[in-house]
Design an enzyme around this catalytic site. Structure first.
Site, PDB file in Angstrom:
ATOM      1  N   ARG A   5      -7.849  56.593  69.184  1.00  0.00           N
ATOM      2  CA  ARG A   5      -7.772  55.162  69.483  1.00  0.00           C
ATOM      3  C   ARG A   5      -8.661  54.873  70.682  1.00  0.00           C
ATOM      4  O   ARG A   5      -9.811  54.506  70.517  1.00  0.00           O
ATOM      5  CB  ARG A   5      -6.296  54.755  69.729  1.00  0.00           C
ATOM      6  CG  ARG A   5      -6.067  53.255  69.743  1.00  0.00           C
ATOM      7  CD  ARG A   5      -4.616  52.922  70.028  1.00  0.00           C
ATOM      8  NE  ARG A   5      -4.184  53.377  71.345  1.00  0.00           N
ATOM      9  CZ  ARG A   5      -4.211  52.637  72.454  1.00  0.00           C
ATOM     10  NH1 ARG A   5      -4.633  51.405  72.393  1.00  0.00           N
ATOM     11  NH2 ARG A   5      -3.807  53.128  73.616  1.00  0.00           N
ATOM     12  N   GLY A  41      -1.677  63.850  73.140  1.00  0.00           N
ATOM     13  CA  GLY A  41      -3.049  64.344  73.083  1.00  0.00           C
ATOM     14  C   GLY A  41      -3.144  65.627  72.271  1.00  0.00           C
ATOM     15  O   GLY A  41      -4.025  66.464  72.496  1.00  0.00           O
ATOM     16  N   GLY A  49      -8.219  56.998  73.904  1.00  0.00           N
ATOM     17  CA  GLY A  49      -8.376  58.263  74.627  1.00  0.00           C
ATOM     18  C   GLY A  49      -8.556  58.074  76.127  1.00  0.00           C
ATOM     19  O   GLY A  49      -9.348  58.772  76.756  1.00  0.00           O
ATOM     20  N   SER A  76       0.556  54.379  72.951  1.00  0.00           N
ATOM     21  CA  SER A  76      -0.157  55.106  71.902  1.00  0.00           C
ATOM     22  C   SER A  76       0.707  55.195  70.629  1.00  0.00           C
ATOM     23  O   SER A  76       0.229  54.971  69.512  1.00  0.00           O
ATOM     24  CB  SER A  76      -0.504  56.501  72.418  1.00  0.00           C
ATOM     25  OG  SER A  76      -1.296  57.187  71.499  1.00  0.00           O
ATOM     26  N   HIS A 105       6.097  69.914  67.320  1.00  0.00           N
ATOM     27  CA  HIS A 105       6.619  68.943  68.301  1.00  0.00           C
ATOM     28  C   HIS A 105       8.079  69.283  68.618  1.00  0.00           C
ATOM     29  O   HIS A 105       8.746  68.537  69.340  1.00  0.00           O
ATOM     30  CB  HIS A 105       6.628  67.528  67.719  1.00  0.00           C
ATOM     31  CG  HIS A 105       5.285  66.898  67.517  1.00  0.00           C
ATOM     32  ND1 HIS A 105       4.303  66.882  68.477  1.00  0.00           N
ATOM     33  CD2 HIS A 105       4.773  66.189  66.468  1.00  0.00           C
ATOM     34  CE1 HIS A 105       3.258  66.208  68.020  1.00  0.00           C
ATOM     35  NE2 HIS A 105       3.517  65.786  66.809  1.00  0.00           N
ATOM     36  N   TYR A 140      -2.041  65.761  80.152  1.00  0.00           N
ATOM     37  CA  TYR A 140      -3.223  65.056  79.634  1.00  0.00           C
ATOM     38  C   TYR A 140      -4.076  64.527  80.797  1.00  0.00           C
ATOM     39  O   TYR A 140      -5.292  64.713  80.838  1.00  0.00           O
ATOM     40  CB  TYR A 140      -2.720  63.899  78.770  1.00  0.00           C
ATOM     41  CG  TYR A 140      -3.773  63.041  78.095  1.00  0.00           C
ATOM     42  CD1 TYR A 140      -4.177  63.312  76.796  1.00  0.00           C
ATOM     43  CD2 TYR A 140      -4.326  61.934  78.740  1.00  0.00           C
ATOM     44  CE1 TYR A 140      -5.105  62.499  76.161  1.00  0.00           C
ATOM     45  CE2 TYR A 140      -5.263  61.130  78.113  1.00  0.00           C
ATOM     46  CZ  TYR A 140      -5.644  61.412  76.818  1.00  0.00           C
ATOM     47  OH  TYR A 140      -6.575  60.610  76.192  1.00  0.00           O
ATOM     48  N   THR A 187      -4.174  66.183  69.261  1.00  0.00           N
ATOM     49  CA  THR A 187      -5.435  66.342  68.527  1.00  0.00           C
ATOM     50  C   THR A 187      -6.503  66.944  69.452  1.00  0.00           C
ATOM     51  O   THR A 187      -7.267  67.831  69.055  1.00  0.00           O
ATOM     52  CB  THR A 187      -5.906  64.961  68.014  1.00  0.00           C
ATOM     53  OG1 THR A 187      -4.772  64.266  67.479  1.00  0.00           O
ATOM     54  CG2 THR A 187      -6.979  65.095  66.968  1.00  0.00           C
ATOM     55  N   TRP A 188      -6.532  66.463  70.665  1.00  0.00           N
ATOM     56  CA  TRP A 188      -7.502  66.938  71.662  1.00  0.00           C
ATOM     57  C   TRP A 188      -7.246  68.407  71.981  1.00  0.00           C
ATOM     58  O   TRP A 188      -8.156  69.243  71.942  1.00  0.00           O
ATOM     59  CB  TRP A 188      -7.369  66.071  72.918  1.00  0.00           C
ATOM     60  CG  TRP A 188      -8.363  66.327  73.997  1.00  0.00           C
ATOM     61  CD1 TRP A 188      -9.590  66.926  73.875  1.00  0.00           C
ATOM     62  CD2 TRP A 188      -8.234  65.975  75.388  1.00  0.00           C
ATOM     63  NE1 TRP A 188     -10.224  66.962  75.095  1.00  0.00           N
ATOM     64  CE2 TRP A 188      -9.412  66.383  76.036  1.00  0.00           C
ATOM     65  CE3 TRP A 188      -7.242  65.350  76.142  1.00  0.00           C
ATOM     66  CZ2 TRP A 188      -9.625  66.183  77.407  1.00  0.00           C
ATOM     67  CZ3 TRP A 188      -7.443  65.144  77.493  1.00  0.00           C
ATOM     68  CH2 TRP A 188      -8.617  65.557  78.115  1.00  0.00           C
ATOM     69  N   LYS A 191       1.814  62.011  70.533  1.00  0.00           N
ATOM     70  CA  LYS A 191       0.881  61.124  71.228  1.00  0.00           C
ATOM     71  C   LYS A 191       0.507  61.583  72.633  1.00  0.00           C
ATOM     72  O   LYS A 191      -0.046  60.825  73.430  1.00  0.00           O
ATOM     73  CB  LYS A 191       1.356  59.662  71.281  1.00  0.00           C
ATOM     74  CG  LYS A 191       1.842  59.085  69.984  1.00  0.00           C
ATOM     75  CD  LYS A 191       1.127  59.578  68.761  1.00  0.00           C
ATOM     76  CE  LYS A 191      -0.286  59.096  68.599  1.00  0.00           C
ATOM     77  NZ  LYS A 191      -0.942  59.819  67.457  1.00  0.00           N
TER      78      LYS A 191
HETATM   79  P1  A3P Z   1      -4.457  56.635  72.757  1.00  0.00           P
HETATM   80  O1  A3P Z   1      -3.658  56.015  71.662  1.00  0.00           O
HETATM   81  O2  A3P Z   1      -3.913  56.323  74.111  1.00  0.00           O
HETATM   82  O3  A3P Z   1      -5.902  56.330  72.657  1.00  0.00           O
HETATM   83  P2  A3P Z   1      -1.880  62.864  69.513  1.00  0.00           P
HETATM   84  O4  A3P Z   1      -3.119  63.636  69.225  1.00  0.00           O
HETATM   85  O5  A3P Z   1      -0.832  63.653  70.218  1.00  0.00           O
HETATM   86  O6  A3P Z   1      -1.398  62.156  68.318  1.00  0.00           O
HETATM   87  O7  A3P Z   1      -2.289  61.775  70.604  1.00  0.00           O
HETATM   88  C1  A3P Z   1      -3.203  60.766  70.286  1.00  0.00           C
HETATM   89  C2  A3P Z   1      -3.764  60.237  71.585  1.00  0.00           C
HETATM   90  O8  A3P Z   1      -4.763  61.133  72.074  1.00  0.00           O
HETATM   91  C3  A3P Z   1      -4.469  58.900  71.377  1.00  0.00           C
HETATM   92  O9  A3P Z   1      -4.324  58.210  72.611  1.00  0.00           O
HETATM   93  C4  A3P Z   1      -5.897  59.353  71.115  1.00  0.00           C
HETATM   94  O10 A3P Z   1      -6.850  58.352  71.274  1.00  0.00           O
HETATM   95  C5  A3P Z   1      -6.029  60.464  72.158  1.00  0.00           C
HETATM   96  N1  A3P Z   1      -7.108  61.407  71.856  1.00  0.00           N
HETATM   97  C6  A3P Z   1      -7.502  61.890  70.651  1.00  0.00           C
HETATM   98  N2  A3P Z   1      -8.531  62.713  70.782  1.00  0.00           N
HETATM   99  C7  A3P Z   1      -8.813  62.779  72.106  1.00  0.00           C
HETATM  100  C8  A3P Z   1      -9.799  63.474  72.878  1.00  0.00           C
HETATM  101  N3  A3P Z   1     -10.698  64.261  72.293  1.00  0.00           N
HETATM  102  N4  A3P Z   1      -9.795  63.304  74.205  1.00  0.00           N
HETATM  103  C9  A3P Z   1      -8.883  62.521  74.812  1.00  0.00           C
HETATM  104  N5  A3P Z   1      -7.932  61.809  74.138  1.00  0.00           N
HETATM  105  C10 A3P Z   1      -7.887  61.945  72.803  1.00  0.00           C
END
Ligand code: A3P
Length: 333
Positions: free
Chosen positions: A296, A79, A298, A172, A142, A230, A81-82, A77
């Site tokens: 969610r 970030g 972000g 998150s 991880h 992040y 994915t980002w 969590k």
């Molecule tokens: P939130 O739940 O606070 O919105 P992971 O990718 O490690 O599982 O983390 C998920 C978190 O990264 C979530 O946070 C998600 O919304 C956020 N996230 C996903 N894509 C993102 C992006 N392109 N830019 C910024 N935050 C992002």
């Protein structure tokens, strides 16, 4: 709602989801309530589900790192994915120019472009065929530093570590694990999960140990480990993307900068852009999880909408205690 273990998706299963040979091994490990309804076990000083630990062991035994590998390491969590999307587009920008209409990021979820070692490639103890990966291989994990496969440490593999304010990580994670339960099991109360988090019982936790190990490595070996936050990427995306490119030895040329490549990468990988792609609104990962659960809000600081004064004080105290003297500060708290 009571559901038999075997009808659950694999990521929700406990010992039913692991090889029979491992079951005895798990029966002697310390065990705590899991965030997704199953148990978490303590293996090599970190907490994870039985199925995850089975993947970690397979990966430790079999993964052979190459000098050119790039491994993204994150606390869940933070970030992931980002950063997977940024890494994929950045490193592959010669092969897949950013202005191309059929760019892979537009049709695949970032987790399908950069797979997890222990959760995907080595999941269920399988031996993956990595021959289709072209160099540099982009992988992710991880796993805490001390539990990485030995070849990662012995090679010149680069590690990009992403950290995030633990308050936002907690919120998150709470939302994420509630969504992944798919209503099979009752929602966990935030209070109960918060207590577990503060005790260090969270996926791949204790969170502080995870962060501090990589932080230390990034100071000792700055060419091997890049430590990112992040909140810092949110605040200075261009600067941080350029740092990442320098670290990975693929800096932007003046021409690329003039053409707006840096801005375009940031735009393509933005929350707005990724979360609205069809693949991410209606697609699924091979594990059965819906792609949309990775998007969610972000935002930085959503914890303020949930934390009570007591929660804030308690976590402040833990953070102060654990990070004291490390030089690491969560700047955007
Ligand atoms: P939130 O739940 O606070 O919105 P992971 O990718 O490690 O599982 O983390 C998920 C978190 O990264 C979530 O946070 C998600 O919304 C956020 N996230 C996903 N894509 C993102 C992006 N392109 N830019 C910024 N935050 C992002």
């Amino acid at each position: 709602m009571a559901t038999s273990q075997t009808s659950l998706p694999k990521y929700l299963q406990d010992l039913e989801g692991v090889n029979e040979v491992y079951r005895k091994f798990f029966s002697v490990l310390p065990k705590e309530k899991g965030w997704m309804g199953t148990y978490m076990y303590n293996y090599q000083d970190f907490w994870a589900s039985a199925r995850t630990i089975q993947g970690v062991i397979a990966c430790q035994q079999q993964f052979q790192a190459q000098d050119s590998d790039i491994i993204l390491v994150t606390s869940p969590k933070a970030g992931t994915t980002w950063l997977k999307s940024l890494l994929f587009v950045l490193v592959n920008r010669k092969k897949h120019p950013v202005f191309e209409q059929n760019h892979p990021l537009l049709v695949k979820n970032p987790h399908d472009l950069i797979p997890f070692l222990e959760l995907t490639l080595y999941a269920d103890g399988q031996v993956p065929n990595l021959s289709s990966f072209t160099s540099p291989r982009l992988l992710s994990t991880h796993v805490p530093f001390a539990s990485l496969p030995k070849s990662v440490l012995d090679s010149r593999t680069k590690l990009v570590y992403l950290c995030r304010n633990p308050r936002d990580i907690f919120i998150s994670m709470w939302h994420f694990t509630n969504k992944l339960r798919l209503h099979h099991i009752d929602t966990n109360s935030m209070e109960e999960m918060f207590d577990l988090f503060c005790k260090g019982v969270s996926p791949y936790g204790p969170f502080w140990n995870h962060v501090l190990e990589y932080w230390k490595q990034s100071i000792e070996k700055p060419n091997k480990v890049l430590f990112l936050m992040y909140e810092e990427i949110k605040a200075q995306p261009k600067l941080l993307l350029k740092c990442l490119a320098e670290f990975l030895e693929c800096p932007f040329s003046i021409e690329e900068e003039n053409l707006g490549v840096v801005d375009e990468i940031l735009r393509m990988c933005s929350f707005e852009s990724l979360s609205n792609l069809e693949v991410n609104t209606s697609g699924k990962l091979s594990t059965g999880a819906e792609n949309k659960v990775f998007f969610r809000k972000g935002e930085v600081g959503d914890w303020k909408n949930y934390f009570t004064t007591e929660m804030n004080e308690k976590l402040n105290h833990v953070i102060e205690q654990k990070f004291q003297g490390s030089g690491l500060r969560f700047l955007y708290i």
